[in-house]
Design a protein around this motif. Sequence first.
Motif, mmCIF file in Angstrom:
data_model
loop_
_atom_site.group_PDB
_atom_site.id
_atom_site.type_symbol
_atom_site.label_atom_id
_atom_site.label_comp_id
_atom_site.label_asym_id
_atom_site.label_seq_id
_atom_site.Cartn_x
_atom_site.Cartn_y
_atom_site.Cartn_z
ATOM 1 N N PRO A 126 -6.677 -49.850 52.055
ATOM 2 C CA PRO A 126 -5.570 -49.124 51.271
ATOM 3 C C PRO A 126 -5.503 -49.457 49.911
ATOM 4 C CG PRO A 126 -4.558 -49.864 53.430
ATOM 5 C CD PRO A 126 -5.895 -50.406 53.354
ATOM 6 N N GLY A 127 -5.783 -50.696 49.436
ATOM 7 C CA GLY A 127 -5.599 -50.850 48.168
ATOM 8 C C GLY A 127 -6.360 -50.527 47.459
ATOM 9 N N LEU A 128 -7.771 -49.898 47.869
ATOM 10 C CA LEU A 128 -8.826 -49.134 47.223
ATOM 11 C C LEU A 128 -8.442 -47.900 47.023
ATOM 12 C CD1 LEU A 128 -11.936 -51.077 48.765
ATOM 13 C CD2 LEU A 128 -11.158 -51.307 46.422
ATOM 14 N N ARG A 147 -15.909 -52.953 54.283
ATOM 15 C CA ARG A 147 -15.456 -53.794 55.259
ATOM 16 C C ARG A 147 -15.253 -55.095 54.953
ATOM 17 N NH1 ARG A 147 -14.037 -50.638 59.476
ATOM 18 N NH2 ARG A 147 -15.401 -48.734 59.890
ATOM 19 N N HIS A 148 -16.240 -55.551 53.987
ATOM 20 C CA HIS A 148 -15.999 -56.859 53.929
ATOM 21 C C HIS A 148 -15.711 -57.171 52.279
ATOM 22 C CE1 HIS A 148 -18.750 -56.620 57.071
ATOM 23 N NE2 HIS A 148 -18.461 -57.845 57.480
ATOM 24 N N GLU A 149 -14.787 -56.254 51.746
ATOM 25 C CA GLU A 149 -14.420 -56.147 50.334
ATOM 26 C C GLU A 149 -13.935 -57.606 49.875
ATOM 27 O OE1 GLU A 149 -11.654 -56.183 47.248
ATOM 28 O OE2 GLU A 149 -10.597 -55.907 49.353
ATOM 29 N N GLY A 150 -14.523 -57.863 48.749
ATOM 30 C CA GLY A 150 -14.099 -59.234 48.137
ATOM 31 C C GLY A 150 -15.008 -60.390 48.620
ATOM 32 N N GLN A 151 -15.904 -60.188 49.622
ATOM 33 C CA GLN A 151 -16.823 -61.204 50.111
ATOM 34 C C GLN A 151 -18.395 -60.942 49.892
ATOM 35 O OE1 GLN A 151 -16.201 -61.534 54.470
ATOM 36 N NE2 GLN A 151 -14.155 -60.701 54.499
ATOM 37 N N ILE A 204 -19.641 -52.801 42.679
ATOM 38 C CA ILE A 204 -20.513 -53.291 43.624
ATOM 39 C C ILE A 204 -20.984 -54.484 42.562
ATOM 40 C CG2 ILE A 204 -22.488 -53.336 45.130
ATOM 41 C CD1 ILE A 204 -21.817 -50.595 45.783
ATOM 42 N N VAL A 205 -21.185 -55.626 42.948
ATOM 43 C CA VAL A 205 -21.557 -56.824 42.205
ATOM 44 C C VAL A 205 -22.493 -57.569 42.891
ATOM 45 C CG1 VAL A 205 -20.708 -59.082 40.994
ATOM 46 C CG2 VAL A 205 -19.467 -56.942 40.904
ATOM 47 N N TYR A 207 -15.801 -55.152 44.826
ATOM 48 C CA TYR A 207 -14.360 -55.407 44.537
ATOM 49 C C TYR A 207 -13.662 -54.235 44.313
ATOM 50 C CZ TYR A 207 -16.658 -60.165 44.018
ATOM 51 O OH TYR A 207 -17.222 -61.260 44.291
ATOM 52 N N ARG A 208 -12.451 -54.181 43.999
ATOM 53 C CA ARG A 208 -11.633 -53.222 43.498
ATOM 54 C C ARG A 208 -11.555 -52.925 41.981
ATOM 55 N NH1 ARG A 208 -5.951 -53.995 45.956
ATOM 56 N NH2 ARG A 208 -7.085 -54.951 47.810
ATOM 57 N N ALA A 209 -11.839 -53.926 41.539
ATOM 58 C CA ALA A 209 -12.061 -53.950 40.245
ATOM 59 C C ALA A 209 -12.861 -55.066 39.590
ATOM 60 C CB ALA A 209 -10.711 -54.204 38.967
ATOM 61 N N LEU A 210 -13.727 -55.071 38.641
ATOM 62 C CA LEU A 210 -14.758 -56.094 38.356
ATOM 63 C C LEU A 210 -14.188 -57.236 37.657
ATOM 64 C CD1 LEU A 210 -17.744 -56.614 38.121
ATOM 65 C CD2 LEU A 210 -17.801 -55.793 35.681
ATOM 66 N N PRO A 211 -14.130 -58.373 38.440
ATOM 67 C CA PRO A 211 -13.409 -59.362 37.990
ATOM 68 C C PRO A 211 -14.288 -60.177 36.892
ATOM 69 C CG PRO A 211 -14.334 -59.852 40.262
ATOM 70 C CD PRO A 211 -14.794 -58.339 39.703
#
Length: 240
Positions: free
Chosen positions: A130-132, A166-170, A215-216, A226-230
Amino acid sequence: MLAVAIVEDDKPIAQLISLWLEPYGYKCHCFESSEAFLASDWQSRGISLLLVDWQLPGISGIQLTKQLVSEPDCPAIIFVTSFGRADDVAQALHLGADDFVTKPVNKSVLLARIRAVMRRRGKDLKALNPGLEVTLAPSSLEVVIRNGGRCRLSPSQYRTLEFLLRHEGQVVNRAALSEAIWGESEPGQQGRALDLLISRLRVKLEGLPDNPMSIVSHYGLGYACYRALPAAAASVNSDR
Protein backbone atom coordinates in the motif's frame (compact mmCIF):
# COMPACT_ATOMS: atom_id res chain seq x y z
CA MET A 1 -1.40 -11.38 -0.72
CA LEU A 2 -3.77 -14.21 -1.65
CA ALA A 3 -4.60 -16.83 1.00
CA VAL A 4 -4.32 -20.43 -0.21
CA ALA A 5 -5.53 -23.59 1.55
CA ILE A 6 -3.59 -26.77 0.74
CA VAL A 7 -5.62 -29.86 1.68
CA GLU A 8 -3.14 -32.71 1.34
CA ASP A 9 -2.56 -35.69 3.66
CA ASP A 10 1.02 -36.13 2.41
CA LYS A 11 2.68 -33.54 4.65
CA PRO A 12 6.00 -33.27 2.71
CA ILE A 13 4.10 -32.53 -0.51
CA ALA A 14 1.98 -29.89 1.22
CA GLN A 15 5.07 -28.27 2.70
CA LEU A 16 6.87 -28.31 -0.65
CA ILE A 17 3.95 -26.60 -2.42
CA SER A 18 3.81 -24.02 0.35
CA LEU A 19 7.54 -23.35 -0.03
CA TRP A 20 7.03 -22.91 -3.78
CA LEU A 21 4.12 -20.48 -3.47
CA GLU A 22 5.02 -18.22 -0.56
CA PRO A 23 7.91 -16.39 -2.30
CA TYR A 24 5.38 -15.40 -4.98
CA GLY A 25 3.11 -13.68 -2.47
CA TYR A 26 0.69 -16.50 -1.56
CA LYS A 27 -0.05 -17.08 2.13
CA CYS A 28 -0.46 -20.83 2.54
CA HIS A 29 -2.44 -22.76 5.16
CA CYS A 30 -1.93 -26.54 5.18
CA PHE A 31 -4.56 -29.09 6.26
CA GLU A 32 -4.16 -32.87 6.37
CA SER A 33 -7.87 -33.58 5.84
CA SER A 34 -11.09 -32.05 4.55
CA GLU A 35 -12.47 -32.16 8.07
CA ALA A 36 -9.56 -30.07 9.39
CA PHE A 37 -10.11 -27.52 6.63
CA LEU A 38 -13.86 -27.26 7.26
CA ALA A 39 -13.27 -26.85 11.00
CA SER A 40 -10.72 -24.08 10.46
CA ASP A 41 -13.20 -21.23 9.91
CA TRP A 42 -11.68 -20.83 6.45
CA GLN A 43 -14.02 -17.98 5.52
CA SER A 44 -12.47 -15.70 8.15
CA ARG A 45 -9.00 -16.49 6.77
CA GLY A 46 -10.03 -15.03 3.42
CA ILE A 47 -9.14 -18.20 1.51
CA SER A 48 -9.21 -17.39 -2.21
CA LEU A 49 -7.82 -20.67 -3.55
CA LEU A 50 -8.06 -24.32 -2.52
CA LEU A 51 -5.46 -26.83 -3.69
CA VAL A 52 -6.93 -30.23 -2.85
CA ASP A 53 -5.94 -33.86 -3.27
CA TRP A 54 -8.55 -36.27 -4.63
CA GLN A 55 -7.92 -39.10 -2.17
CA LEU A 56 -8.04 -37.95 1.44
CA PRO A 57 -8.83 -39.73 4.72
CA GLY A 58 -12.50 -39.23 5.56
CA ILE A 59 -14.14 -36.67 3.28
CA SER A 60 -12.54 -36.97 -0.19
CA GLY A 61 -11.51 -34.06 -2.36
CA ILE A 62 -14.51 -34.66 -4.63
CA GLN A 63 -16.90 -34.68 -1.68
CA LEU A 64 -15.32 -31.49 -0.34
CA THR A 65 -15.77 -29.82 -3.71
CA LYS A 66 -19.45 -30.81 -3.81
CA GLN A 67 -19.91 -29.23 -0.40
CA LEU A 68 -18.03 -26.01 -1.14
CA VAL A 69 -19.47 -25.12 -4.54
CA SER A 70 -22.83 -24.39 -2.92
CA GLU A 71 -21.22 -21.80 -0.66
CA PRO A 72 -21.55 -18.15 -1.81
CA ASP A 73 -17.89 -17.48 -0.96
CA CYS A 74 -16.52 -20.69 -2.44
CA PRO A 75 -12.81 -20.30 -3.25
CA ALA A 76 -11.30 -21.27 -6.58
CA ILE A 77 -10.52 -25.00 -6.54
CA ILE A 78 -7.60 -26.77 -8.21
CA PHE A 79 -7.16 -30.52 -7.80
CA VAL A 80 -3.54 -31.59 -7.24
CA THR A 81 -3.61 -35.36 -7.48
CA SER A 82 -2.16 -38.51 -9.02
CA PHE A 83 -5.55 -39.16 -10.63
CA GLY A 84 -5.07 -38.07 -14.23
CA ARG A 85 -7.51 -39.98 -16.41
CA ALA A 86 -9.72 -37.94 -18.73
CA ASP A 87 -12.81 -39.15 -16.86
CA ASP A 88 -11.35 -37.96 -13.54
CA VAL A 89 -10.58 -34.53 -14.95
CA ALA A 90 -14.04 -34.25 -16.48
CA GLN A 91 -15.71 -35.25 -13.21
CA ALA A 92 -13.76 -32.69 -11.19
CA LEU A 93 -14.48 -29.87 -13.65
CA HIS A 94 -18.13 -30.84 -13.95
CA LEU A 95 -18.54 -30.61 -10.17
CA GLY A 96 -17.15 -27.08 -10.10
CA ALA A 97 -13.37 -27.35 -9.87
CA ASP A 98 -11.49 -24.64 -11.77
CA ASP A 99 -8.52 -26.74 -12.87
CA PHE A 100 -6.68 -30.04 -12.43
CA VAL A 101 -2.92 -30.61 -11.95
CA THR A 102 -1.48 -34.13 -11.88
CA LYS A 103 1.33 -35.40 -9.67
CA PRO A 104 4.27 -35.32 -9.72
CA VAL A 105 3.71 -31.57 -9.69
CA ASN A 106 5.88 -29.24 -11.75
CA LYS A 107 6.44 -25.93 -9.97
CA SER A 108 6.24 -23.74 -13.08
CA VAL A 109 3.08 -25.48 -14.32
CA LEU A 110 1.38 -25.15 -10.93
CA LEU A 111 2.19 -21.43 -10.68
CA ALA A 112 0.95 -20.83 -14.22
CA ARG A 113 -2.32 -22.70 -13.56
CA ILE A 114 -2.88 -20.77 -10.33
CA ARG A 115 -2.32 -17.43 -12.04
CA ALA A 116 -4.67 -18.36 -14.88
CA VAL A 117 -7.43 -19.49 -12.50
CA MET A 118 -7.15 -16.40 -10.30
CA ARG A 119 -7.14 -14.16 -13.37
CA ARG A 120 -10.36 -15.80 -14.58
CA ARG A 121 -11.82 -15.29 -11.12
CA GLY A 122 -11.03 -11.57 -11.35
CA LYS A 123 -8.62 -11.68 -8.42
CA ASP A 124 -6.41 -8.79 -9.50
CA LEU A 125 -3.36 -8.33 -7.32
CA LYS A 126 -4.15 -4.92 -5.88
CA ALA A 127 -1.91 -2.78 -3.70
CA LEU A 128 0.82 -5.36 -3.21
CA ASN A 129 2.47 -2.74 -0.99
CA PRO A 130 0.00 0.00 0.00
CA GLY A 131 2.88 2.39 0.60
CA LEU A 132 3.69 2.24 -3.10
CA GLU A 133 0.15 3.28 -4.07
CA VAL A 134 0.37 0.83 -6.97
CA THR A 135 -2.16 -1.58 -8.44
CA LEU A 136 -1.31 -4.43 -10.79
CA ALA A 137 -4.12 -5.68 -13.02
CA PRO A 138 -3.25 -9.12 -14.48
CA SER A 139 -6.31 -9.20 -16.72
CA SER A 140 -5.05 -6.17 -18.67
CA LEU A 141 -1.31 -6.41 -17.84
CA GLU A 142 -1.44 -2.83 -16.57
CA VAL A 143 0.32 -1.03 -13.75
CA VAL A 144 -1.80 1.77 -12.28
CA ILE A 145 -0.62 4.57 -10.00
CA ARG A 146 -3.21 5.90 -7.55
CA ASN A 147 -3.01 9.38 -9.11
CA GLY A 148 -4.39 7.93 -12.35
CA GLY A 149 -1.19 7.23 -14.27
CA ARG A 150 -1.19 3.84 -15.97
CA CYS A 151 0.65 1.89 -18.63
CA ARG A 152 0.37 -1.53 -20.25
CA LEU A 153 3.25 -3.95 -19.88
CA SER A 154 4.30 -6.97 -21.90
CA PRO A 155 3.66 -10.32 -20.16
CA SER A 156 7.33 -10.71 -19.21
CA GLN A 157 7.54 -7.09 -17.98
CA TYR A 158 4.41 -7.64 -15.89
CA ARG A 159 5.83 -10.80 -14.28
CA THR A 160 9.08 -8.95 -13.55
CA LEU A 161 7.40 -6.03 -11.81
CA GLU A 162 4.99 -8.29 -9.92
CA PHE A 163 7.85 -10.38 -8.52
CA LEU A 164 9.99 -7.37 -7.58
CA LEU A 165 7.06 -5.65 -5.86
CA ARG A 166 6.38 -8.76 -3.81
CA HIS A 167 9.97 -8.48 -2.56
CA GLU A 168 10.04 -4.68 -2.33
CA GLY A 169 13.24 -3.46 -0.70
CA GLN A 170 14.96 -6.84 -1.06
CA VAL A 171 17.67 -7.73 -3.56
CA VAL A 172 16.35 -10.54 -5.78
CA ASN A 173 19.08 -12.66 -7.36
CA ARG A 174 19.11 -13.05 -11.12
CA ALA A 175 18.36 -16.78 -11.08
CA ALA A 176 15.23 -16.37 -8.96
CA LEU A 177 14.01 -13.44 -11.05
CA SER A 178 14.63 -15.29 -14.32
CA GLU A 179 12.72 -18.31 -13.05
CA ALA A 180 9.77 -16.11 -12.03
CA ILE A 181 9.71 -14.54 -15.51
CA TRP A 182 10.47 -17.41 -17.88
CA GLY A 183 10.25 -20.56 -15.77
CA GLU A 184 12.81 -23.20 -14.96
CA SER A 185 13.35 -24.33 -18.54
CA GLU A 186 15.28 -21.28 -19.74
CA PRO A 187 18.29 -20.65 -17.48
CA GLY A 188 20.02 -18.80 -20.33
CA GLN A 189 17.64 -15.91 -19.82
CA GLN A 190 19.72 -14.89 -16.80
CA GLY A 191 22.12 -13.07 -19.13
CA ARG A 192 21.69 -10.04 -21.33
CA ALA A 193 18.02 -10.79 -21.99
CA LEU A 194 17.19 -10.05 -18.34
CA ASP A 195 19.10 -6.76 -18.39
CA LEU A 196 17.33 -5.70 -21.57
CA LEU A 197 13.94 -6.60 -20.10
CA ILE A 198 14.63 -4.55 -16.96
CA SER A 199 15.83 -1.61 -19.06
CA ARG A 200 12.64 -1.54 -21.13
CA LEU A 201 10.49 -1.89 -18.02
CA ARG A 202 12.23 1.09 -16.45
CA VAL A 203 11.51 3.21 -19.51
CA LYS A 204 7.79 2.46 -19.21
CA LEU A 205 7.71 3.14 -15.48
CA GLU A 206 9.62 6.40 -15.85
CA GLY A 207 6.92 7.58 -18.25
CA LEU A 208 4.31 7.43 -15.47
CA PRO A 209 3.60 10.75 -13.68
CA ASP A 210 4.74 10.71 -10.04
CA ASN A 211 5.92 7.13 -10.35
CA PRO A 212 7.01 6.04 -6.84
CA MET A 213 9.02 2.99 -7.96
CA SER A 214 12.68 2.56 -8.78
CA ILE A 215 14.25 -0.67 -10.02
CA VAL A 216 17.89 -0.75 -8.95
CA SER A 217 20.72 -2.96 -10.16
CA HIS A 218 22.97 -4.37 -7.42
CA TYR A 219 26.11 -5.42 -9.25
CA GLY A 220 26.86 -9.12 -8.89
CA LEU A 221 23.75 -9.69 -6.79
CA GLY A 222 20.57 -8.91 -8.70
CA TYR A 223 17.78 -6.32 -8.72
CA ALA A 224 15.59 -4.61 -6.13
CA CYS A 225 12.50 -2.41 -6.28
CA TYR A 226 12.28 0.62 -4.00
CA ARG A 227 9.51 3.14 -3.41
CA ALA A 228 12.08 5.89 -3.88
CA LEU A 229 15.68 5.71 -5.04
CA PRO A 230 17.79 5.63 -1.86
CA ALA A 231 21.18 7.33 -1.91
CA ALA A 232 22.96 4.10 -0.97
CA ALA A 233 21.30 2.23 -3.80
CA ALA A 234 22.13 4.92 -6.33
CA SER A 235 25.83 4.20 -5.93
CA VAL A 236 25.41 0.55 -6.94
CA ASN A 237 22.94 1.15 -9.76
CA SER A 238 25.12 0.25 -12.73
CA ASP A 239 22.83 0.88 -15.69
CA ARG A 240 20.66 3.94 -15.07
